[in-house]
Scaffold this active site. Structure first.
Site, short mmCIF file in Angstrom:
data_model
loop_
_atom_site.label_atom_id
_atom_site.label_comp_id
_atom_site.label_asym_id
_atom_site.label_seq_id
_atom_site.Cartn_x
_atom_site.Cartn_y
_atom_site.Cartn_z
CE LYS A 1 0.76 -8.43 -4.69
NZ LYS A 1 -0.64 -8.19 -5.13
CD GLU B 1 5.10 7.26 -1.29
OE1 GLU B 1 4.32 7.93 -0.58
OE2 GLU B 1 6.26 7.61 -1.55
CB CYS C 1 -3.32 7.51 -0.40
SG CYS C 1 -2.62 8.43 -1.77
CD GLU D 1 -6.30 4.97 4.25
OE1 GLU D 1 -5.86 3.82 4.50
OE2 GLU D 1 -5.82 5.71 3.39
P1 NAD Z 1 -3.33 -3.16 0.60
O1 NAD Z 1 -2.24 -2.77 1.55
O2 NAD Z 1 -4.35 -4.10 1.05
O3 NAD Z 1 -2.68 -3.81 -0.71
C1 NAD Z 1 -1.75 -3.11 -1.51
C2 NAD Z 1 -0.91 -4.11 -2.27
O4 NAD Z 1 -0.09 -4.81 -1.34
C3 NAD Z 1 -1.70 -5.18 -3.00
O5 NAD Z 1 -1.06 -5.47 -4.22
C4 NAD Z 1 -1.65 -6.37 -2.04
O6 NAD Z 1 -1.81 -7.61 -2.67
C5 NAD Z 1 -0.25 -6.20 -1.48
N1 NAD Z 1 -0.02 -6.77 -0.15
C6 NAD Z 1 -0.89 -6.84 0.89
N2 NAD Z 1 -0.28 -7.41 1.95
C7 NAD Z 1 1.00 -7.68 1.58
C8 NAD Z 1 2.12 -8.26 2.24
N3 NAD Z 1 2.06 -8.68 3.49
N4 NAD Z 1 3.28 -8.39 1.54
C9 NAD Z 1 3.37 -7.96 0.28
N5 NAD Z 1 2.34 -7.41 -0.40
C10 NAD Z 1 1.17 -7.26 0.25
O7 NAD Z 1 -3.95 -1.79 0.08
P2 NAD Z 1 -5.16 -1.59 -0.94
O8 NAD Z 1 -6.44 -1.88 -0.23
O9 NAD Z 1 -4.86 -2.27 -2.23
O10 NAD Z 1 -5.04 0.00 -1.22
C11 NAD Z 1 -5.54 0.96 -0.37
C12 NAD Z 1 -4.45 1.48 0.54
O11 NAD Z 1 -3.39 2.02 -0.25
C13 NAD Z 1 -4.94 2.64 1.40
O12 NAD Z 1 -4.44 2.49 2.70
C14 NAD Z 1 -4.33 3.86 0.71
O13 NAD Z 1 -4.18 4.98 1.54
C15 NAD Z 1 -3.04 3.32 0.23
N6 NAD Z 1 -2.49 4.14 -0.86
C16 NAD Z 1 -1.44 4.98 -0.58
C17 NAD Z 1 -0.94 5.82 -1.57
C18 NAD Z 1 0.20 6.78 -1.28
O14 NAD Z 1 0.77 7.33 -2.22
N7 NAD Z 1 0.56 7.00 -0.02
C19 NAD Z 1 -1.50 5.78 -2.85
C20 NAD Z 1 -2.56 4.92 -3.11
C21 NAD Z 1 -3.04 4.09 -2.09
#
Ligand code: NAD
Length: 487
Positions: free
Chosen positions: A183, A259, A293, A390
């Site tokens: 997804k 992650e 991230c 963040e």
């Molecule tokens: P987000 O957590 O809002 O969403 C990420 C994904 O998770 C999306 O596909 C979203 O639809 C899904 N999601 C959200 N809530 C969920 C739930 N309860 N159950 C299942 N799926 C769910 O994050 P974002 O705004 O898309 O991305 C930014 C974040 O991602 C930042 O915090 C960033 O640091 C992190 N990130 C981490 C890494 C890493 O390698 N550590 C890499 C890239 C981004």
């Protein structure tokens, strides 16, 4: 030939990709282009039933193709062909990505897509080279650690680097013999659908990659809670990671790779090469407009060099070229949404209201699109949300120190431990600081990944569990069975 394109001419694959076909679905979530704010599509939301169909399709495909049990070299060959197709279709793939995301088309072709194709090849090589182990036992026994794929892996990715994140999940899971239900983020789903279509074109048995579109609460939760998803691989915010752990726990237990978010420090000592440090620090904040991230968003500089260092960073920030992601000359990205831009601005204003000094930026950029000016805040209190949260935008905070101990206290974050940068010419100090830092990655005299995919990435503290990339990512997609044969 220029990579620039007309966003109005792009036809989007709006639907779920299950088996080998695009299941058209009504759009429910309005999508706006970050580059100009215009409405351009609606993202469908896969229901529990659709997620179940994807999981059943994946389970059946594993059986009929014998993907996990067939000749490993054939798995590797298919994955290499897929990587080749990503490169030959790079322009089309880049357009699908650029139109709805923050990734500029020029950076996609030379960066994200080229690197992802190489990472798929990197993981393909594990398929026929990493195996099970015979372990030492007495002569009366034969001990083995036999490794096997999990079955169906549920992968969930964020919007900030959609192709790269899909590659990090799909490459090791498929090389290790699993099928995947992926997804992508509801804000940037289309490049993942195209990647799956390319995989089938490359000869991947249909059903081994299924892409379901939707939000976290409906589609994401249906994946993580599905009883036939054997492992969850998630990249996203710490809050969503915690919600996923809770949802998995509601229905049982399963292994998870998480992650998550970061708030990474960059410590610059007085003996550092300041030009080198400025280039790395500015580069890390300007890449994807700080929406990474590992963005090194907390600059912790020795008081003696803070001023010239910041000047060199500001000069680089002024040279950015903001523009729509479909213009090949663009080097500076928009923020993903109006809402996220407003959040960034609120944190900056709150820091300034508490006494922080805004050395550059501090406001949205004029014109259409959700651009935010590269920002540097000095004299920021350690308790300020600009330090603790963040921000996920182009905001660099500056704090100064005079002793190594002080620098380490400032660098330590109560929540996050994803990455850190250290700039000094003193090797003993490098080793001391590296040991002391609570971070999953430490970059020294530079900041950011090289193209050596062997170095895993992952966080300490609330920045995550487990690793992507490297050998670790491959092994995290296999489970081990201990076998003892009495001879
Ligand atoms: P987000 O957590 O809002 O969403 C990420 C994904 O998770 C999306 O596909 C979203 O639809 C899904 N999601 C959200 N809530 C969920 C739930 N309860 N159950 C299942 N799926 C769910 O994050 P974002 O705004 O898309 O991305 C930014 C974040 O991602 C930042 O915090 C960033 O640091 C992190 N990130 C981490 C890494 C890493 O390698 N550590 C890499 C890239 C981004």
């Amino acid at each position: 030939m220029s990579l620039s394109f007309d966003p109005e001419q792009i036809s989007l694959p709006v639907g779920h990709f299950i088996g080998d076909r695009l299941l058209e679905a009504p759009g429910l979530l309005p999508m706006r282009r970050p580059s100009d704010g215009s409405f351009h599509a609606e993202c469908p939301i896969a229901s529990e039933e659709i997620v179940d169909e994807a999981v059943q399709t994946a389970t059946k495909a594993l059986k009929t193709s014998n993907w996990g049990g067939g000749r490993p070299r054939e798995r590797a060959n298919v994955l290499r062909r897929w990587a080749d197709l990503m490169e030959s279709e790079a322009e089309a793939l880049a357009q699908l990505e650029a139109v709805s995301s923050t990734r500029p088309v020029g950076q996609l072709v030379a960066g994200d897509i080229a690197v992802t194709a190489e990472q798929i090849r990197f993981f393909a090589e594990f398929a026929d080279k990493e195996g099970s182990d015979l372990v030492p036992t007495d002569d009366e026994h034969l001990g083995m650690i036999m490794t096997e794929p999990f079955g169906v892996v549920g992968a969930i990715t964020p919007w900030n680097f959609p192709i790269s994140m899909a590659g990090w999940k799909l490459g090791p899971a498929l090389a290790a013999g699993n099928a995947v239900v992926l997804k992508p983020s509801e804000m940037t789903p289309f490049s993942s659908v195209f990647l799956a279509q390319l995989a089938v074109k490359a000869g991947l048995p249909a059903g081994l990659i299924n892409v379901v579109l939707g939000d976290g609460l409906t589609t994401g939760a249906a994946i993580t809670g599905h009883p036939d998803i054997a492992k969850v691989s998630f990249t996203g915010s710490t809050g969503a990671g915690a919600a996923i752990m809770a949802n998995v726990a509601r229905t049982g237990v399963k292994p998870m790779t998480l992650e998550l978010g970061g708030k990474s420090p960059q410590i610059v000592f007085a003996d550092a090469d300041l030009e080198q440090a400025a280039a790395a620090i500015a580069g890390s904040m300007l890449a994807n407009a700080g929406q990474a991230c590992v963005a090194g968003s907390r600059l912790i500089a020795h008081a003696l060099v803070a001023e010239p260092l910041v000047e060199a960073i500001l000069a680089r920030m002024k040279a950015v070229r903001a523009g729509p992601t479909w213009d090949a000359a663009t080097t500076y990205s928009p923020i993903i949404s109006e809402r996220q831009r407003a959040r960034i601005h609120a944190i900056v204003q709150a820091a300034c209201a508490e006494g922080a000094e805004c050395l550059a930026g501090g406001e949205p950029m004029k014109g259409s699109g959700y651009f935010y000016a590269p920002t540097v805040l000095a004299n920021v209190k350690q308790s300020s949300p600009a330090i603790s949260e963040e921000i996920f935008g182009p905001v660099l905070t500056l704090q100064t120190f005079t002793t190594e101990e002080e620098a380490l206290v400032l660098a330590d974050h109560p929540t996050y431990g994803l990455a850190a940068g250290v700039f000094t010419r003193d090797l003993s100090r490098v080793l001391r600081i590296t040991r002391a830092l609570s971070a999953g990655t430490v970059w020294v005299n530079g900041y950011g990944r090289s193209r050596d995919h062997i170095l895993p990435t992952g966080g300490y503290k609330h920045s995550g569990i487990g690793k992507d990339l490297g050998r670790e990512a491959y092994h995290a997609n296999r489970r081990s069975k201990s076998v003892l044969i009495h001879l």
